[in-house]
Design an enzyme around this catalytic site. Structure first.
Site, PDB file in Angstrom:
ATOM      1  N   GLU A  49       0.880  -1.162   0.000  1.00 51.00           N
ATOM      2  CA  GLU A  49       0.000   0.000   0.000  1.00 51.00           C
ATOM      3  C   GLU A  49       0.920   1.215   0.000  1.00 51.00           C
ATOM      4  O   GLU A  49       1.727   1.390   0.915  1.00 51.00           O
ATOM      5  CB  GLU A  49      -0.904  -0.014   1.234  1.00 51.00           C
ATOM      6  CG  GLU A  49      -2.003   1.014   1.209  1.00 51.00           C
ATOM      7  CD  GLU A  49      -3.055   0.791   0.125  1.00 51.00           C
ATOM      8  OE1 GLU A  49      -3.781   1.747  -0.174  1.00 51.00           O
ATOM      9  OE2 GLU A  49      -3.155  -0.314  -0.445  1.00 51.00           O
ATOM     10  N   ASP A  60      -4.078  11.169   8.090  1.00 51.13           N
ATOM     11  CA  ASP A  60      -2.866  10.597   8.673  1.00 51.13           C
ATOM     12  C   ASP A  60      -2.407  11.318   9.929  1.00 51.13           C
ATOM     13  O   ASP A  60      -2.567  12.524  10.068  1.00 51.13           O
ATOM     14  CB  ASP A  60      -1.742  10.597   7.629  1.00 51.13           C
ATOM     15  CG  ASP A  60      -2.009   9.602   6.524  1.00 51.13           C
ATOM     16  OD1 ASP A  60      -2.222   8.427   6.857  1.00 51.13           O
ATOM     17  OD2 ASP A  60      -2.032   9.994   5.350  1.00 51.13           O
TER      18      ASP A  60
END
Length: 269
Positions: A49, A60
């Site tokens: 990924e 994030d």
């Protein structure tokens, strides 16, 4: 059969789950990024990924935000990204390559053009981090036409209706969040998501990979015990890059060893 289908079929035959590491493309530099990703493959990653560096990665936590910043500050361009992807695809013809991307980056290139360029570079799937499932259908339709699998996120508080919708539209795998919030290795994965996993399976969804807070082999074992088909680890992987920014050889060795230990935890009894 797609690369994801082949991967999951092979794992099933070997009675294993999948271990999928995440890193940001171009971190810490475009050149080192290639070494980093090759180390993940050499360590035994089942799939990859890879994040496209973005200036405002809202999904994030601090660790991956810094990775995005490092990649951008080292001068990583879209051209570099395509070159890295092609080199990785040549290095490992069979490994599934997934991208995690923010919608602005797709719009900047034109939706169809973006997917086509990714397909040509050897990418298998694209997950758009900041587009809700309801709005993602038009992206998924174009991706499907071009031959890219559209991966969707299933949040821990997903309603039954949303899970059915995800199962219908999603291809490759479902990214199942072990908890809400942003990414990070310090925040432990929450209680097993077995109920969600069962509902997705009943609705005919592709395999599920559990992410967020996966930083130790026992987290992988817990994800598999909950019924997930594998686990994704990002912040813990990126931490090893950050720890050895000035020592490429150590960086590669640590990454390989980490992936190996996490992969060992995927063997089902």
């Amino acid at each position: 059969m797609s690369r994801y289908e082949s991967c999951f079929a092979q794992l099933k035959a070997n009675n294993q789950g999948a271990f999928v590491p995440f890193v940001t493309l171009g971190d810490p530099t475009p050149g080192q990024s290639v070494d980093v990703i090759k180390a993940l493959i050499d360590g035994g990653a089942d799939a990859l990924e890879l994040g496209l560096p973005f200036s405002d990665p809202v999904a994030d936590g601090p660790m991956i935000q810094r990775a995005n910043l490092r990649a951008l500050e080292s001068g990583t361009t879209f051209k570099h990204i395509l070159e890295i992807l092609k080199e990785i695809r040549d290095y490992s013809p069979q490994i599934p390559i997934g991208l995690l991307v923010y919608a602005n980056l797709i719009y900047a290139k034109g939706v169809r053009n973006f997917y086509q360029q990714m397909k040509d570079a050897g990418v298998d799937s694209v997950l758009i981090a900041d587009v809700p499932t309801k709005e993602a259908k038009r992206f998924a339709d174009i991706a499907k036409e071009i031959g890219i699998e559209a991966v969707f996120i299933a949040p821990p508080d997903a309603s039954d209706a949303l899970l059915i919708d995800i199962a219908k539209q999603c291809a490759g795998y479902v990214y199942l969040l072990s908890r809400s919030g942003v990414t990070g290795a310090d925040t432990q994965m929450q209680a097993p998501a077995s109920e969600l996993i069962n509902k997705l399976k009943e609705a005919g969804a592709p395999p599920t990979l559990l992410g967020f807070g996966i930083s130790q082999p026992e987290h992988v074992q817990r994800a598999l015990a909950a019924g997930a088909d594998g686990a994704i680890s990002g912040s813990a992987v990126v931490a090893l890059i950050e720890k050895n920014l000035d020592n490429n050889a150590q960086q590669v060795a640590d990454l390989k060893a980490f992936v190996k230990s996490m992969k060992a935890a995927t063997q089902l009894s």
